[in-house]
Design a protein around this motif. Structure first.
Motif, PDB file in Angstrom:
ATOM      1  N   PRO B 153       0.818  -1.222   0.000  1.00  0.00           N
ATOM      2  CA  PRO B 153       0.000   0.000   0.000  1.00  0.00           C
ATOM      3  C   PRO B 153       0.850   1.271   0.000  1.00  0.00           C
ATOM      4  N   ALA B 154       1.933   1.264   0.783  1.00  0.00           N
ATOM      5  CA  ALA B 154       2.766   2.471   0.857  1.00  0.00           C
ATOM      6  C   ALA B 154       3.389   2.812  -0.494  1.00  0.00           C
ATOM      7  N   ASP B 155       3.713   1.766  -1.284  1.00  0.00           N
ATOM      8  CA  ASP B 155       4.299   2.015  -2.618  1.00  0.00           C
ATOM      9  C   ASP B 155       3.302   2.750  -3.512  1.00  0.00           C
ATOM     10  N   VAL B 156       2.022   2.386  -3.365  1.00  0.00           N
ATOM     11  CA  VAL B 156       0.999   3.021  -4.196  1.00  0.00           C
ATOM     12  C   VAL B 156       0.930   4.505  -3.852  1.00  0.00           C
ATOM     13  N   VAL B 157       0.939   4.791  -2.544  1.00  0.00           N
ATOM     14  CA  VAL B 157       0.880   6.189  -2.115  1.00  0.00           C
ATOM     15  C   VAL B 157       2.086   6.955  -2.669  1.00  0.00           C
ATOM     16  N   VAL B 158       3.253   6.316  -2.627  1.00  0.00           N
ATOM     17  CA  VAL B 158       4.461   6.963  -3.154  1.00  0.00           C
ATOM     18  C   VAL B 158       4.291   7.262  -4.644  1.00  0.00           C
ATOM     19  N   ALA B 159       3.757   6.286  -5.385  1.00  0.00           N
ATOM     20  CA  ALA B 159       3.595   6.494  -6.831  1.00  0.00           C
ATOM     21  C   ALA B 159       2.673   7.675  -7.111  1.00  0.00           C
ATOM     22  N   ILE B 160       1.567   7.732  -6.382  1.00  0.00           N
ATOM     23  CA  ILE B 160       0.611   8.829  -6.614  1.00  0.00           C
ATOM     24  C   ILE B 160       1.252  10.167  -6.220  1.00  0.00           C
ATOM     25  N   THR B 161       2.016  10.140  -5.127  1.00  0.00           N
ATOM     26  CA  THR B 161       2.690  11.374  -4.703  1.00  0.00           C
ATOM     27  C   THR B 161       3.674  11.833  -5.773  1.00  0.00           C
ATOM     28  N   GLN B 162       4.464  10.878  -6.266  1.00  0.00           N
ATOM     29  CA  GLN B 162       5.479  11.248  -7.266  1.00  0.00           C
ATOM     30  C   GLN B 162       4.871  11.722  -8.580  1.00  0.00           C
ATOM     31  N   TYR B 173      -5.800  20.040  -4.156  1.00  0.00           N
ATOM     32  CA  TYR B 173      -4.973  19.514  -3.065  1.00  0.00           C
ATOM     33  C   TYR B 173      -4.195  18.300  -3.566  1.00  0.00           C
ATOM     34  N   PRO B 174      -2.890  18.214  -3.214  1.00  0.00           N
ATOM     35  CA  PRO B 174      -2.090  17.083  -3.706  1.00  0.00           C
ATOM     36  C   PRO B 174      -2.699  15.733  -3.284  1.00  0.00           C
ATOM     37  N   THR B 175      -3.004  14.924  -4.276  1.00  0.00           N
ATOM     38  CA  THR B 175      -3.706  13.668  -4.009  1.00  0.00           C
ATOM     39  C   THR B 175      -2.867  12.709  -3.169  1.00  0.00           C
ATOM     40  N   GLY B 176      -1.569  12.617  -3.490  1.00  0.00           N
ATOM     41  CA  GLY B 176      -0.690  11.700  -2.755  1.00  0.00           C
ATOM     42  C   GLY B 176      -0.657  12.036  -1.269  1.00  0.00           C
ATOM     43  N   LEU B 177      -0.609  13.315  -0.983  1.00  0.00           N
ATOM     44  CA  LEU B 177      -0.570  13.766   0.415  1.00  0.00           C
ATOM     45  C   LEU B 177      -1.861  13.373   1.149  1.00  0.00           C
ATOM     46  N   LYS B 178      -2.977  13.544   0.443  1.00  0.00           N
ATOM     47  CA  LYS B 178      -4.263  13.178   1.053  1.00  0.00           C
ATOM     48  C   LYS B 178      -4.310  11.676   1.333  1.00  0.00           C
ATOM     49  N   TRP B 179      -3.852  10.889   0.367  1.00  0.00           N
ATOM     50  CA  TRP B 179      -3.855   9.428   0.541  1.00  0.00           C
ATOM     51  C   TRP B 179      -2.953   9.041   1.725  1.00  0.00           C
ATOM     52  N   ALA B 180      -1.803   9.707   1.800  1.00  0.00           N
ATOM     53  CA  ALA B 180      -0.860   9.374   2.877  1.00  0.00           C
ATOM     54  C   ALA B 180      -1.487   9.674   4.233  1.00  0.00           C
ATOM     55  N   THR B 181      -2.218  10.782   4.321  1.00  0.00           N
ATOM     56  CA  THR B 181      -2.853  11.146   5.595  1.00  0.00           C
ATOM     57  C   THR B 181      -3.890  10.099   5.996  1.00  0.00           C
ATOM     58  N   VAL B 182      -4.721   9.700   5.031  1.00  0.00           N
ATOM     59  CA  VAL B 182      -5.747   8.700   5.359  1.00  0.00           C
ATOM     60  C   VAL B 182      -5.082   7.372   5.718  1.00  0.00           C
ATOM     61  N   ALA B 183      -4.029   7.027   4.983  1.00  0.00           N
ATOM     62  CA  ALA B 183      -3.343   5.756   5.254  1.00  0.00           C
ATOM     63  C   ALA B 183      -2.803   5.740   6.675  1.00  0.00           C
ATOM     64  N   LYS B 184      -2.323   6.894   7.131  1.00  0.00           N
ATOM     65  CA  LYS B 184      -1.745   6.965   8.482  1.00  0.00           C
ATOM     66  C   LYS B 184      -2.812   7.000   9.567  1.00  0.00           C
ATOM     67  N   SER B 185      -3.980   7.550   9.244  1.00  0.00           N
ATOM     68  CA  SER B 185      -5.033   7.690  10.266  1.00  0.00           C
ATOM     69  C   SER B 185      -5.446   6.323  10.791  1.00  0.00           C
ATOM     70  N   LYS B 186      -5.737   6.292  12.087  1.00  0.00           N
ATOM     71  CA  LYS B 186      -6.144   5.021  12.674  1.00  0.00           C
ATOM     72  C   LYS B 186      -7.651   4.980  12.784  1.00  0.00           C
ATOM     73  N   TYR B 226      -7.083   0.080  -1.392  1.00  0.00           N
ATOM     74  CA  TYR B 226      -5.926  -0.737  -1.005  1.00  0.00           C
ATOM     75  C   TYR B 226      -4.836   0.142  -0.393  1.00  0.00           C
ATOM     76  N   ALA B 227      -4.606   1.302  -1.017  1.00  0.00           N
ATOM     77  CA  ALA B 227      -3.515   2.165  -0.562  1.00  0.00           C
ATOM     78  C   ALA B 227      -3.776   2.739   0.823  1.00  0.00           C
ATOM     79  N   VAL B 228      -5.018   3.077   1.129  1.00  0.00           N
ATOM     80  CA  VAL B 228      -5.283   3.729   2.418  1.00  0.00           C
ATOM     81  C   VAL B 228      -5.839   2.762   3.464  1.00  0.00           C
ATOM     82  N   GLY B 229      -6.179   1.551   3.033  1.00  0.00           N
ATOM     83  CA  GLY B 229      -6.699   0.577   3.987  1.00  0.00           C
ATOM     84  C   GLY B 229      -8.202   0.653   4.189  1.00  0.00           C
ATOM     85  N   ALA B 230      -8.936   0.929   3.122  1.00  0.00           N
ATOM     86  CA  ALA B 230     -10.400   0.987   3.202  1.00  0.00           C
ATOM     87  C   ALA B 230     -10.993  -0.163   2.405  1.00  0.00           C
ATOM     88  N   ASN B 231     -12.120  -0.676   2.880  1.00  0.00           N
ATOM     89  CA  ASN B 231     -12.765  -1.788   2.184  1.00  0.00           C
ATOM     90  C   ASN B 231     -14.124  -1.432   1.609  1.00  0.00           C
TER      91      ASN B 231
END
Ligand SMILES: Cc1cc2nc3c(=O)[nH]c(=O)nc-3n(C[C@H](O)[C@H](O)[C@H](O)COP(=O)(O)O)c2cc1C
Ligand code: FES
Lengths: 208, 548
Positions: B153-162, B173-186, B226-231
């Protein structure tokens, strides 16, 4: 479209409604708690009966069942009611409120917040004029004006003979062929005021 | 579903293709001018002429040039027919058997098509949006497989960020940054929401993507999940788009049947499902917190942020919310790589943008262009200029939150920052061309009326301020206003912008301030002369330097 069965109409004294149906029941706060009964600390849900044997209620009930009678099913359910009956009446709103265990005030609040929901029965035909930007730039207001003059009604109203309801919308995504008008759900593009009134004439021709 | 099965479906599709394909646009624009009947006529003509073994007629999504619809194209010949009618449609088939046709020929090599770069619209006008097999043949769901089996999942976030992708819903708003924030949220659960409310009146990019290529949005959402951990994903689509809703329903059903939505996708441990929620005609529901309130079955009223949806969104769980076009960019980025994507566009605005080019312009329709293209190129080259030689005065971008860009600034490149600099915004992609018959004060009033009607009423500056501004604009247009009223209008613009709760109010003054900036003389000409009006000739352009 609309209620075949006049008795299902809860709106009393509103324009153009058949009279003589059962009287509108007053808001009874005690009603609200009827859907609930506490049994040993567990909330047991008693489902309210269908308002009438009309098959359409079953379709709506199925929609609510599919979403587990959860309060968040409210908007989807109201869509189903409007699709089935053409508009939302008080009987429907109360029944949906009870089924989903949402206060009637909230149900009323939601149905009046969203432009798409209508609490008034619609005419046999509908004509929706787009007033989005692309249509505005292409003089959609002239079309609306011509229709208003021809039908003698304003947007949101229905002709006295219940043949036509006139509505407006902010963009239906047909901007490429602006100005657009939707007659009975069918989109027409590059409409002129003359074409629009000509088309509407057809709706009134068999009405004496 | 296994990769082999996916490939099998694609191969079977390829093998079944006929030599010649007659494509008939079945998007909402062309459908409104009888393209469904035209398709039947085409099919019958093929059968009558016994061409069935080498010619097929295919329903396809939007080809872009909606203003000239209904459109029919013939591949591989690369022929385009415009404004086809059920009467002349059969003769198009005749040409395949040596006959002639009276149908109007279009030109697929004209700049309108040639200057476009199809990323989001790659499948538009090519595949049948109601058949998942068509999408799979075009490489569909391969990106999802790749992500699930080759990437963390983290690789996907990196790809979108890059890739540098920024949100296409308006904010950028930068999409990769948004994905990374959601991925980190618990959160015990997380959600992905696709914003298909497309509230800007005069824009239809998202409608077209949903109608022409629904699976690419669904696949993009699954990759995001998959990237942020949502089903679980929700697609919020406005009720004014019945065709888009029905195509999505078909797409979701087919994807479930094929095991491309549901549990253990591609035999991985990843589950993903989506459901549609239908809007009910409220512009403010495009705002993310209002949209979530609407999904929860409530009135669509925004709430203050923070907390941002990424931390506390739908039912209080971390939620990723992106626009339709943003999701449609995901698959190409995964397949062709972040570097390729970052190579398109400008330094700070990567990739392409889809615009709905409408109004007083020759070629009405949808265009997808690389960021950084100038407004002049869009209007003059792709758009073909004004019809019947009228003079183009301004282009409006960003809808009710945007502004009018005057003709003397048409060399402005289209990217987030440049448009901001000239007082407009990128917005979601509406681009309405206005000529010198359009009164700019009236335009400002048009948008203000829209904002006034659509204000949800929760915060006072927006609820009351839009009414006051609307009345002032009315007064000006009725020639009853004085310079004092104009000053008050400008004050109100400032107040409403700075004190409103959500973007609706914060941006509602934009159409007024931008027209005041460039077309101040049109306002002044309407003021009462004896009390401070200047009797200025409205036709004289405001001095650009002073205005800037
Ligand atoms: C009044 C208002 C209306 C909006 N309407 C839309 C809309 O119709 N579609 C959309 O995608 N975003 C809309 N937005 C932006 C969303 O709040 C949100 O930023 C966006 O969906 C995020 O997706 P993105 O990052 O992919 O752009 C709107 C915002 C405001 C304030
Ligand atoms: S503005 Fe009328 S269809 Fe978009």
């Amino acid at each position: 479209m609309g209620h075949q069965d006049g008795t299902a109409l809860g709106w009393k004294g509103k324009e153009g409604l058949p009279s003589g149906g059962p009287s509108t029941h007053e808001i009874n706060l005690a009603d609200l708690s009827k859907g609930w009964s506490k049994q040993g600390g567990q909330v047991k849900v008693v489902k309210p009966p269908l308002p009438s044997p009309d098959k359409r209620w079953k379709i709506i009930d199925a929609k609510m069942r599919k979403m587990g009678y959860q309060p968040h099913a409210l908007i989807e359910t109201l869509h189903a009611v409007q699709e089935s009956f053409g508009y939302l009446d008080e009987v429907a709103l109360r029944w949906v409120a009870k089924s989903l265990r949402v206060p009637p005030s909230k149900v009323y609040g939601v149905s009046t917040f969203y432009n798409f929901f209508t609490l008034k029965p619609q005419g046999a035909h509908t004509c929706v004029v787009c007033l989005g930007t692309a249509c505005y730039v292409k003089s959609a207001s002239k079309i609306l004006e011509a229709i208003e003059v021809f039908t003698k009604i304003k947007p949101g109203e229905t002709t006295p003979d219940r043949q036509l309801s006139l509505l407006t919308v902010r963009c239906i995504g047909a901007c490429g062929i602006a100005p657009a008008v939707v007659y009975d759900g069918n989109v027409s593009g590059r409409v002129t005021p003359e074409q629009a009134t000509e088309k509407l004439k057809g709706y009134f021709s068999h009405a004496s | 579903m296994l990769l082999e099965e996916l490939k099998g479906i694609a191969e079977k599709e390829k093998a079944g293709r006929k030599q010649i394909c007659v494509r008939c646009c079945m998007s909402a624009g062309c459908m409104s001018s009888q393209s469904a009947e035209i398709k039947q006529v085409l099919e019958k003509a093929v059968a009558d002429r016994q061409l069935g073994d080498r010619v097929e007629v295919r329903r396809v999504g939007c080809m872009g040039l909606c203003g000239q619809g209904p459109l029919v194209s013939i591949e591989p010949e690369g022929l385009l027919y415009e404004r086809v009618t059920p009467e002349n449609a059969a003769t198009i088939v005749e040409t395949l058997a040596g006959g002639t046709t009276s149908a109007q020929r279009g030109d697929l090599t004209q700049p309108f098509f040639a200057r476009q770069v199809a990323v989001v619209s790659r499948n538009g006008g090519r595949i049948d949006p109601e058949r998942i097999e068509d999408y799979i043949e075009a490489g569909g769901y391969g990106a999802l497989h790749h992500v699930l089996h080759e990437l963390q999942p983290a690789d996907v976030v990196v790809a979108i960020t890059q890739s540098g992708l920024r949100g296409r819903g308006g904010g950028g708003y930068p999409t990769g940054l948004k994905w990374a924030t959601v991925a980190k949220s618990k959160g015990e659960r997380k959600y992905v929401i696709c914003n298909g409310d497309e509230g800007d009146p005069g824009a239809f990019m998202d409608r077209s993507v949903l109608e022409s290529d629904p699976h690419s949005v669904i696949e993009g959402m699954a990759i995001a999940g998959y990237a942020v951990g949502a089903n679980m994903g929700y697609l919020y689509v406005r009720a004014e788009y019945p065709l888009a809703i029905s195509r999505l329903q078909i797409a979701i059903r087919q994807a479930r049947q094929r095991g491309l939505l549901g549990d253990a996708l591609f035999e991985s441990t990843f589950n993903f499902n989506v459901e549609i929620r239908i809007g009910a005609g409220a512009f403010v529901c495009g705002e993310e917190t209002a949209l979530m309130a609407s999904i929860e079955g409530r009135r669509g009223q925004p709430r203050p942020r923070p907390p941002f949806p990424a931390e506390s969104g739908l039912w209080g769980f971390p939620t990723l919310i992106n626009n339709v076009e943003t999701f449609a960019n995901i698959v190409p980025i995964i397949i062709r790589g972040a570097e390729w994507y970052a190579g398109l566009g400008t330094e700070k605005s990567k990739g392409t943008k889809v615009f709905a080019l409408t109004g007083k312009i020759k070629n009405n329709g949808l265009i997808e262009v690389p960021m950084g293209i100038t407004i002049r190129e869009i209007v003059e080259d792709l758009g073909g200029g004004a019809p019947d030689g009228a003079k183009i005065k301004a282009v409006q971008t960003g809808g009710p939150s945007g502004g009018c860009i005057p003709a003397h600034l048409f060399d402005t490149p289209v990217d987030y920052d440049s448009l901001m600099k000239v007082g407009s915004i990128m917005g979601s992609g509406g681009m309405v061309v206005m000529d010198d018959t359009t009164n700019m004060v009236d335009v400002a009033r048009f948008y203000m009326q829209f904002c006034m009607e659509e204000s949800c009423g929760k915060c006072i500056p927006c609820r009351a301020g839009t009414v006051q501004m609307y009345q002032l604009l009315n007064k000006i247009l009725e020639r009853q206003a004085t310079i004092k009223d104009l000053e008050q209008l400008e004050e109100l613009c400032d107040l409403v912008r700075n004190t409103s709760l959500c973007g609706l109010g914060q941006t509602a003054p934009n159409p007024v301030t931008s027209t005041l900036r460039y077309f101040r003389n049109e306002y002044l000409a309407l003021l009462q002369p004896e009390t401070g009006g200047y009797g200025v000739d409205a036709k004289q352009p405001a001095d650009a330097k002073v205005a800037l």
